[in-house]
Design a protein around this motif. Structure first.
Motif, PDB file in Angstrom:
ATOM      1  N   SER A   1       0.824  -1.206   0.000  1.00 17.10           N
ATOM      2  CA  SER A   1       0.000   0.000   0.000  1.00 17.10           C
ATOM      3  C   SER A   1       0.856   1.253   0.000  1.00 17.10           C
ATOM      4  CB  SER A   1      -0.914  -0.007   1.224  1.00 17.10           C
ATOM      5  OG  SER A   1      -1.709  -1.168   1.233  1.00 17.10           O
ATOM      6  N   ALA A   2       1.978   1.206   0.747  1.00 18.81           N
ATOM      7  CA  ALA A   2       2.876   2.358   0.768  1.00 18.81           C
ATOM      8  C   ALA A   2       3.417   2.627  -0.630  1.00 18.81           C
ATOM      9  CB  ALA A   2       4.024   2.118   1.741  1.00 18.81           C
ATOM     10  N   GLY A   3       3.784   1.550  -1.323  1.00 24.98           N
ATOM     11  CA  GLY A   3       4.263   1.699  -2.692  1.00 24.98           C
ATOM     12  C   GLY A   3       3.184   2.224  -3.604  1.00 24.98           C
ATOM     13  N   SER A   4       1.970   1.742  -3.394  1.00 25.26           N
ATOM     14  CA  SER A   4       0.851   2.214  -4.204  1.00 25.26           C
ATOM     15  C   SER A   4       0.562   3.684  -3.940  1.00 25.26           C
ATOM     16  CB  SER A   4      -0.395   1.370  -3.908  1.00 25.26           C
ATOM     17  OG  SER A   4      -0.156   0.019  -4.217  1.00 25.26           O
ATOM     18  N   ALA A   5       0.741   4.112  -2.675  1.00 23.04           N
ATOM     19  CA  ALA A   5       0.535   5.521  -2.334  1.00 23.04           C
ATOM     20  C   ALA A   5       1.666   6.393  -2.861  1.00 23.04           C
ATOM     21  CB  ALA A   5       0.415   5.669  -0.816  1.00 23.04           C
ATOM     22  N   LEU A   6       2.895   5.863  -2.772  1.00 27.92           N
ATOM     23  CA  LEU A   6       4.051   6.610  -3.247  1.00 27.92           C
ATOM     24  C   LEU A   6       4.094   6.654  -4.767  1.00 27.92           C
ATOM     25  CD1 LEU A   6       6.681   8.035  -2.370  1.00 27.92           C
ATOM     26  CD2 LEU A   6       7.824   5.812  -2.511  1.00 27.92           C
ATOM     27  N   GLY A   7       3.667   5.570  -5.400  1.00 25.67           N
ATOM     28  CA  GLY A   7       3.724   5.475  -6.854  1.00 25.67           C
ATOM     29  C   GLY A   7       3.024   6.606  -7.574  1.00 25.67           C
ATOM     30  N   PRO A   8       1.770   6.921  -7.225  1.00 26.31           N
ATOM     31  CA  PRO A   8       1.092   8.017  -7.924  1.00 26.31           C
ATOM     32  C   PRO A   8       1.796   9.364  -7.768  1.00 26.31           C
ATOM     33  CG  PRO A   8      -0.494   6.659  -6.770  1.00 26.31           C
ATOM     34  CD  PRO A   8       0.861   6.192  -6.327  1.00 26.31           C
ATOM     35  N   ILE A   9       2.381   9.607  -6.587  1.00 25.15           N
ATOM     36  CA  ILE A   9       3.041  10.899  -6.359  1.00 25.15           C
ATOM     37  C   ILE A   9       4.335  10.984  -7.153  1.00 25.15           C
ATOM     38  CG2 ILE A   9       4.054  12.409  -4.614  1.00 25.15           C
ATOM     39  CD1 ILE A   9       2.158  11.148  -2.583  1.00 25.15           C
ATOM     40  N   VAL A  10       5.216   9.983  -6.942  1.00 27.27           N
ATOM     41  CA  VAL A  10       6.481   9.969  -7.677  1.00 27.27           C
ATOM     42  C   VAL A  10       6.220   9.821  -9.170  1.00 27.27           C
ATOM     43  CG1 VAL A  10       8.650   8.730  -7.995  1.00 27.27           C
ATOM     44  CG2 VAL A  10       7.705   9.016  -5.695  1.00 27.27           C
ATOM     45  N   GLY A  11       5.324   8.879  -9.513  1.00 29.45           N
ATOM     46  CA  GLY A  11       5.011   8.670 -10.924  1.00 29.45           C
ATOM     47  C   GLY A  11       4.378   9.884 -11.553  1.00 29.45           C
ATOM     48  N   GLY A  12       3.474  10.527 -10.818  1.00 28.63           N
ATOM     49  CA  GLY A  12       2.838  11.729 -11.354  1.00 28.63           C
ATOM     50  C   GLY A  12       3.855  12.821 -11.642  1.00 28.63           C
ATOM     51  N   PHE A  13       4.815  12.976 -10.732  1.00 23.69           N
ATOM     52  CA  PHE A  13       5.873  13.975 -10.955  1.00 23.69           C
ATOM     53  C   PHE A  13       6.699  13.620 -12.192  1.00 23.69           C
ATOM     54  CE2 PHE A  13      10.318  15.227 -10.426  1.00 23.69           C
ATOM     55  CZ  PHE A  13      10.189  16.605 -10.271  1.00 23.69           C
ATOM     56  N   LEU A  14       7.083  12.345 -12.283  1.00 27.78           N
ATOM     57  CA  LEU A  14       7.890  11.915 -13.427  1.00 27.78           C
ATOM     58  C   LEU A  14       7.135  12.075 -14.741  1.00 27.78           C
ATOM     59  CD1 LEU A  14       9.515   8.667 -11.963  1.00 27.78           C
ATOM     60  CD2 LEU A  14      10.638  10.855 -12.376  1.00 27.78           C
ATOM     61  N   LEU A  15       5.835  11.716 -14.729  1.00 26.16           N
ATOM     62  CA  LEU A  15       5.055  11.770 -15.966  1.00 26.16           C
ATOM     63  C   LEU A  15       4.805  13.199 -16.427  1.00 26.16           C
ATOM     64  CD1 LEU A  15       2.495   8.939 -15.180  1.00 26.16           C
ATOM     65  CD2 LEU A  15       4.268   8.892 -16.945  1.00 26.16           C
ATOM     66  N   GLU A  16       4.823  14.152 -15.495  1.00 28.77           N
ATOM     67  CA  GLU A  16       4.627  15.547 -15.882  1.00 28.77           C
ATOM     68  C   GLU A  16       5.912  16.194 -16.391  1.00 28.77           C
ATOM     69  OE1 GLU A  16       2.666  17.974 -13.052  1.00 28.77           O
ATOM     70  OE2 GLU A  16       0.887  16.712 -12.939  1.00 28.77           O
ATOM     71  N   HIS A  17       7.075  15.607 -16.033  1.00 24.77           N
ATOM     72  CA  HIS A  17       8.345  16.222 -16.398  1.00 24.77           C
ATOM     73  C   HIS A  17       9.188  15.383 -17.361  1.00 24.77           C
ATOM     74  CE1 HIS A  17       7.234  18.317 -12.639  1.00 24.77           C
ATOM     75  NE2 HIS A  17       7.880  19.343 -13.169  1.00 24.77           N
ATOM     76  N   PHE A  18       8.885  14.080 -17.450  1.00 25.38           N
ATOM     77  CA  PHE A  18       9.691  13.208 -18.292  1.00 25.38           C
ATOM     78  C   PHE A  18       8.776  12.284 -19.093  1.00 25.38           C
ATOM     79  CE2 PHE A  18      12.063  14.115 -14.389  1.00 25.38           C
ATOM     80  CZ  PHE A  18      13.192  14.735 -14.905  1.00 25.38           C
ATOM     81  N   ALA A  19       9.388  11.500 -19.971  1.00 22.80           N
ATOM     82  CA  ALA A  19       8.637  10.524 -20.757  1.00 22.80           C
ATOM     83  C   ALA A  19       8.121   9.406 -19.861  1.00 22.80           C
ATOM     84  CB  ALA A  19       9.531   9.947 -21.860  1.00 22.80           C
ATOM     85  N   TRP A  20       7.123   8.650 -20.347  1.00 24.07           N
ATOM     86  CA  TRP A  20       6.525   7.593 -19.532  1.00 24.07           C
ATOM     87  C   TRP A  20       7.536   6.521 -19.129  1.00 24.07           C
ATOM     88  CZ3 TRP A  20       7.265   2.910 -21.698  1.00 24.07           C
ATOM     89  CH2 TRP A  20       7.412   2.834 -23.088  1.00 24.07           C
ATOM     90  N   GLY A  21       8.597   6.331 -19.910  1.00 30.05           N
ATOM     91  CA  GLY A  21       9.582   5.310 -19.577  1.00 30.05           C
ATOM     92  C   GLY A  21      10.288   5.559 -18.266  1.00 30.05           C
ATOM     93  N   SER A  22      10.241   6.793 -17.777  1.00 25.48           N
ATOM     94  CA  SER A  22      10.925   7.114 -16.519  1.00 25.48           C
ATOM     95  C   SER A  22      10.336   6.360 -15.334  1.00 25.48           C
ATOM     96  CB  SER A  22      10.865   8.620 -16.257  1.00 25.48           C
ATOM     97  OG  SER A  22       9.517   9.066 -16.128  1.00 25.48           O
ATOM     98  N   VAL A  23       9.067   5.937 -15.437  1.00 25.78           N
ATOM     99  CA  VAL A  23       8.457   5.261 -14.287  1.00 25.78           C
ATOM    100  C   VAL A  23       9.088   3.891 -14.037  1.00 25.78           C
ATOM    101  CG1 VAL A  23       6.272   6.477 -14.651  1.00 25.78           C
ATOM    102  CG2 VAL A  23       6.605   4.215 -15.675  1.00 25.78           C
TER     103      VAL A  23
END
Length: 511
Positions: A158-180
């Motif tokens: 669950s922690a990973g699932s909670a962290l994923g949207p935040i970190v992933g959201g930041f990466l997806l707004e600034h980098f290509a999808w492959g960054s995730v």
């Protein structure tokens, strides 16, 4: 030194672990954290992947499903190999491979190559997950400590699932999808350094001979069945889907027959005669189906229908992820006093209500109802997952912890496949059936719009106005109507899990 001594089944009077064991738990949470981040991030990255790689509807489902499909097919095999050759060794091999293939996935130029990379991630992920849970069995022999350790371990999902949207959201707004996918590298490097120092090796002291036929049969049983379910969800009832299902079930029957006759079976089938073991597996399975199905369609609704950015959509789901963590930890002291056949059904009532909220408040009410619904849903899922995982592990002999953990993880990953396949397939079918293509849209554009919601969004942006807006409004409306029916099916699955828990977890061994 490898821990090969027989362990106690695990009672409250067993020896208590010291500080080093809890540091080892932190290390073992890293791969769990990684896998859960990977699953959640991918759901949020899917709209961008769909726009960039232009996968078909079937390819889009395969991008998500191929990983848990391969993983589910190999978990029992890898859990058994870990029992034989060393659970820590399998953990380190899996971590190295997972990190390397994550880099390949990050730069996949086509949907087909991304699917192939995800398949390899499934291979190495199968080495990771049974090892982490089975190592907890050897590290924490005291059942009270082990119950808490498993709750913390489960909370890492669950922690990973909670962290994923935040970190992933930041990466997806600034980098290509492959960054995730590159998140795996910094997470796994500390694991590769710390695990040899803190995590003791453990294995089955009497593993028996390796049975290649059983290994092949286990894979031949899992993969065709899951593929048949996928085909049924995407293409409807077909001869091919029925043939795959029959093949998988036939291979499964041969696998069970071989295990019952083997002197040293790969999987002890007697475990499934225990109500706590088989019942906990079913609860685990259905709970994950409900959770992953929710996480398949809600990010699409938040981003495409409501127009939220990946970061905003991720933050919207964080309260629900935190609810899963808190519920998983809070249920530990409760479970010492209240039996599982009462705790789990009561907890799942919350999840049932959560899905009803999704069904009846999604259309025209913005993001807030979905946020609240996920919080309520998460309370039940968090509690049910903690108790079911602990019951599965404590029901098995300690020497077979890897195989038992693999069964638990198989239920989890199969649930992930079924969540995406069944609920995702249903909402896709409902969307296609409800979508009314306005006059003036070409046949090719109409086909793309019907494939996926992302396809409709992309197509609507290329059409002249107001035709593009009319198409998008029709697509959004069709998707929302599918969400209602899918959510009601999710509620039914949660209710079924509660009934199973009430009936099967009543035995004396469940206390």
């Amino acid at each position: 030194m490898a821990d090969t001594a027989p362990l106690e089944t695990g009672g409250i009077h067993a020896p208590r672990a010291g500080a080093r064991a809890w540091f080892a738990l932190v290390v073992l949470m890293l791969p769990v954290l990684l896998v859960s981040v990977d699953n959640t991030v991918l759901s949020f990255a899917l709209p961008k992947i769909a726009i960039d790689l232009a996968p078909s509807g079937a390819e889009q489902l395969w991008i998500i499903d191929i990983y848990p499909l391969v993983l589910a097919g190999l978990l029992v095999t890898m859990g058994t190999l870990g029992d034989r050759f060393g659970r820590r060794r399998m953990l380190l091999i899996g971590s190295t491979g997972f990190a390397a293939v994550s880099v390949l996935a990050a730069f996949a130029p086509t949907a087909a190559l991304l699917i192939a990379a995800r398949a390899l991630l499934g291979l190495f992920g199968a080495m990771l997950m049974p090892s982490t849970l089975s190592l907890l069995r050897s590290i924490f022999r005291n059942r009270d400590q082990r119950r808490l350790a498993i709750a913390v371990w489960a909370s890492a999902f669950s922690a990973g699932s909670a962290l994923g949207p935040i970190v992933g959201g930041f990466l997806l707004e600034h980098f290509a999808w492959g960054s995730v996918f590159l998140i795996a590298v910094p997470v796994l490097i500390p694991l590769l350094i710390a695990a040899p120092l803190l995590v003791p090796e453990s294995r089955d002291p009497n593993p028996g001979k390796i049975d290649p036929i059983s290994i092949l049969l286990s894979m031949a049983a899992m993969i065709p069945v899951v593929y048949a379910i996928k085909s049924l969800a995407v293409d409807g009832p077909t001869f091919g889907a029925a043939a795959w299902a029959i093949l998988g079930l036939g291979m499964g029957a041969l696998f069970v027959r071989r295990q019952l006759r083997a002197e040293s079976p790969m999987l002890d089938m007697a475990l499934f005669r225990r109500g706590t073991f088989s019942g906990a597996i079913l609860v685990n399975l259905l709970s994950v189906v409900a959770l992953v199905g929710f996480l398949y369609f809600v990010p699409q609704h938040l981003q495409l229908v409501l127009g939220m950015s990946p970061m905003e959509a991720g933050l919207a789901l964080v309260p629900g992820m935190l609810a899963i963590i808190v519920a998983g930890l809070t249920v530990v002291p409760i479970s010492r006093r209240v039996p599982p056949h009462l705790v789990v059904p009561i907890a799942l009532v919350f999840s049932f209500i959560g899905y009803l909220l999704v069904a009846f408040t999604t259309t025209g009410h913005g993001a807030l109802p979905l946020v609240i619904a996920f919080v309520v849903l998460g309370i039940g899922i968090g509690a049910a997952e903690t108790i079911s995982n602990e019951l599965i592990l404590s029901s098995a002999p300690s020497a077979k912890a890897g195989a038992a953990s693999a069964v638990s993880e198989t239920a989890y990953e199969l649930g992930a496949v079924l969540g995406t396949t069944i609920l995702g397939g249903i909402i896709t079918a409902l969307y296609r059936g409800a979508l009314v293509i306005p006059d003036g849209v070409s046949t090719e554009a109409a086909h793309t719009a019907r494939e996926t919601l992302a396809g409709a969004y992309t197509t609507s942006q290329t059409l002249p106005q107001p035709l593009g807006s009319v198409l998008w409004d029709a697509a959004a409306s069709a998707f929302e109507s599918g969400v209602m029916v899918t959510a009601l099916i999710g509620a039914a699955l949660v209710a079924l899990a509660g009934v199973i828990a009430a009936v099967t977890l009543r035995t004396k061994g469940s206390r």
